[in-house]
Design a protein around this motif. Structure first.
Motif, PDB file in Angstrom:
ATOM      1  N   MET A   1     -12.141  13.017  24.794  1.00 35.13           N
ATOM      2  CA  MET A   1     -10.912  12.833  24.068  1.00 35.13           C
ATOM      3  C   MET A   1     -11.182  11.911  22.875  1.00 35.13           C
ATOM      4  N   ILE A   2     -10.639  12.257  21.736  1.00 40.63           N
ATOM      5  CA  ILE A   2     -10.806  11.469  20.520  1.00 40.63           C
ATOM      6  C   ILE A   2      -9.488  10.765  20.206  1.00 40.63           C
ATOM      7  N   LEU A   3      -9.577   9.456  19.941  1.00 43.20           N
ATOM      8  CA  LEU A   3      -8.406   8.678  19.550  1.00 43.20           C
ATOM      9  C   LEU A   3      -8.561   8.252  18.095  1.00 43.20           C
ATOM     10  N   PHE A   4      -7.529   8.467  17.301  1.00 50.94           N
ATOM     11  CA  PHE A   4      -7.503   7.992  15.928  1.00 50.94           C
ATOM     12  C   PHE A   4      -6.647   6.739  15.901  1.00 50.94           C
ATOM     13  N   PHE A   5      -7.311   5.582  15.707  1.00 53.15           N
ATOM     14  CA  PHE A   5      -6.665   4.280  15.772  1.00 53.15           C
ATOM     15  C   PHE A   5      -7.058   3.502  14.523  1.00 53.15           C
ATOM     16  N   GLY A   6      -6.105   2.813  13.904  1.00 52.64           N
ATOM     17  CA  GLY A   6      -6.453   2.025  12.722  1.00 52.64           C
ATOM     18  C   GLY A   6      -5.245   1.331  12.144  1.00 52.64           C
ATOM     19  N   THR A   7      -5.392   0.890  10.899  1.00 54.31           N
ATOM     20  CA  THR A   7      -4.290   0.231  10.192  1.00 54.31           C
ATOM     21  C   THR A   7      -3.997   0.995   8.912  1.00 54.31           C
ATOM     22  N   ARG A   8      -2.764   0.870   8.471  1.00 54.67           N
ATOM     23  CA  ARG A   8      -2.349   1.562   7.258  1.00 54.67           C
ATOM     24  C   ARG A   8      -1.171   0.824   6.646  1.00 54.67           C
ATOM     25  N   SER A   9      -1.076   0.894   5.340  1.00 54.84           N
ATOM     26  CA  SER A   9       0.046   0.289   4.632  1.00 54.84           C
ATOM     27  C   SER A   9       1.271   1.192   4.702  1.00 54.84           C
ATOM     28  N   GLY A  10       2.434   0.552   4.738  1.00 49.73           N
ATOM     29  CA  GLY A  10       3.693   1.294   4.734  1.00 49.73           C
ATOM     30  C   GLY A  10       4.173   1.506   3.310  1.00 49.73           C
ATOM     31  N   LYS A  11       5.443   1.851   3.169  1.00 51.19           N
ATOM     32  CA  LYS A  11       6.025   2.088   1.858  1.00 51.19           C
ATOM     33  C   LYS A  11       6.261   0.775   1.128  1.00 51.19           C
ATOM     34  N   LYS A  12       6.128   0.811  -0.192  1.00 52.80           N
ATOM     35  CA  LYS A  12       6.390  -0.360  -1.017  1.00 52.80           C
ATOM     36  C   LYS A  12       7.897  -0.479  -1.249  1.00 52.80           C
ATOM     37  N   GLU A  13       8.375  -1.703  -1.146  1.00 52.33           N
ATOM     38  CA  GLU A  13       9.774  -1.995  -1.428  1.00 52.33           C
ATOM     39  C   GLU A  13       9.801  -2.939  -2.618  1.00 52.33           C
ATOM     40  N   THR A  14      10.490  -2.545  -3.700  1.00 50.93           N
ATOM     41  CA  THR A  14      10.564  -3.349  -4.906  1.00 50.93           C
ATOM     42  C   THR A  14      11.943  -3.958  -5.031  1.00 50.93           C
ATOM     43  N   LYS A  15      11.976  -5.252  -5.382  1.00 52.09           N
ATOM     44  CA  LYS A  15      13.246  -5.950  -5.531  1.00 52.09           C
ATOM     45  C   LYS A  15      13.189  -6.800  -6.795  1.00 52.09           C
ATOM     46  N   THR A  16      14.237  -6.722  -7.616  1.00 50.05           N
ATOM     47  CA  THR A  16      14.326  -7.539  -8.825  1.00 50.05           C
ATOM     48  C   THR A  16      14.903  -8.897  -8.468  1.00 50.05           C
ATOM     49  N   LEU A  17      14.230  -9.950  -8.887  1.00 51.52           N
ATOM     50  CA  LEU A  17      14.696 -11.308  -8.648  1.00 51.52           C
ATOM     51  C   LEU A  17      15.487 -11.738  -9.888  1.00 51.52           C
ATOM     52  N   SER A  18      16.765 -11.378  -9.918  1.00 45.82           N
ATOM     53  CA  SER A  18      17.565 -11.533 -11.138  1.00 45.82           C
ATOM     54  C   SER A  18      17.937 -12.972 -11.466  1.00 45.82           C
ATOM     55  N   THR A  30      13.202 -11.597 -15.097  1.00 51.10           N
ATOM     56  CA  THR A  30      12.074 -10.719 -15.414  1.00 51.10           C
ATOM     57  C   THR A  30      11.117 -10.527 -14.249  1.00 51.10           C
ATOM     58  N   LEU A  31      11.363 -11.178 -13.111  1.00 44.58           N
ATOM     59  CA  LEU A  31      10.462 -11.067 -11.962  1.00 44.58           C
ATOM     60  C   LEU A  31      10.845  -9.896 -11.060  1.00 44.58           C
ATOM     61  N   LYS A  32       9.845  -9.123 -10.673  1.00 46.25           N
ATOM     62  CA  LYS A  32      10.024  -8.044  -9.701  1.00 46.25           C
ATOM     63  C   LYS A  32       9.088  -8.321  -8.535  1.00 46.25           C
ATOM     64  N   ALA A  33       9.653  -8.385  -7.339  1.00 44.72           N
ATOM     65  CA  ALA A  33       8.867  -8.637  -6.135  1.00 44.72           C
ATOM     66  C   ALA A  33       8.559  -7.317  -5.443  1.00 44.72           C
ATOM     67  N   VAL A  34       7.362  -7.214  -4.894  1.00 47.75           N
ATOM     68  CA  VAL A  34       6.935  -6.030  -4.156  1.00 47.75           C
ATOM     69  C   VAL A  34       6.562  -6.473  -2.752  1.00 47.75           C
ATOM     70  N   LEU A  35       7.160  -5.823  -1.756  1.00 51.62           N
ATOM     71  CA  LEU A  35       6.876  -6.083  -0.345  1.00 51.62           C
ATOM     72  C   LEU A  35       6.274  -4.824   0.251  1.00 51.62           C
ATOM     73  N   GLN A  36       5.168  -4.977   0.979  1.00 57.86           N
ATOM     74  CA  GLN A  36       4.531  -3.827   1.619  1.00 57.86           C
ATOM     75  C   GLN A  36       4.061  -4.243   3.002  1.00 57.86           C
ATOM     76  N   SER A  37       4.550  -3.554   4.019  1.00 52.33           N
ATOM     77  CA  SER A  37       4.185  -3.850   5.401  1.00 52.33           C
ATOM     78  C   SER A  37       2.906  -3.126   5.780  1.00 52.33           C
ATOM     79  N   ASN A  38       2.132  -3.734   6.658  1.00 54.39           N
ATOM     80  CA  ASN A  38       0.917  -3.125   7.207  1.00 54.39           C
ATOM     81  C   ASN A  38       1.145  -2.847   8.684  1.00 54.39           C
TER      82      ASN A  38
END
Length: 79
Positions: A1-18, A30-38
């Motif tokens: 049996m083969i298992l595919f196990f690892g880590t990967r980044s999720g979707k990027k979430e962008t938020k303007t810091l107004s 003028t600041l834009k923050a980017v959050l990305q979960s792993n």
């Protein structure tokens, strides 16, 4: 049996810091923050979150701030 196990980044979430000014050029909104979960995944299915990558970029001076460089004002706006 083969298992595919690892880590990967999720979707990027962008938020303007107004209401936050850039510490370098002092421009407000003028600041834009980017959050990305792993995630740990098994067979390409995310199982649980292992961390979050955060950074902010100023659209005026193009300076990038990583989460260690965030001011308390930036952290307050993100939460």
């Amino acid at each position: 049996m083969i298992l595919f196990f690892g880590t990967r980044s999720g979707k990027k979430e962008t938020k303007t810091l107004s209401n936050v000014s850039c510490p370098y050029c002092s421009q407000t909104g003028t600041l834009k923050a980017v959050l990305q979960s792993n995630y740990v995944h098994l067979f390409w299915i995310p199982i649980f979150k292992i961390g979050v990558s955060k950074y902010a970029e100023c659209s005026h001076c193009k300076r990038v701030y990583y989460k260690e460089e965030f001011t308390p004002e930036m952290e307050r706006e993100l939460n």
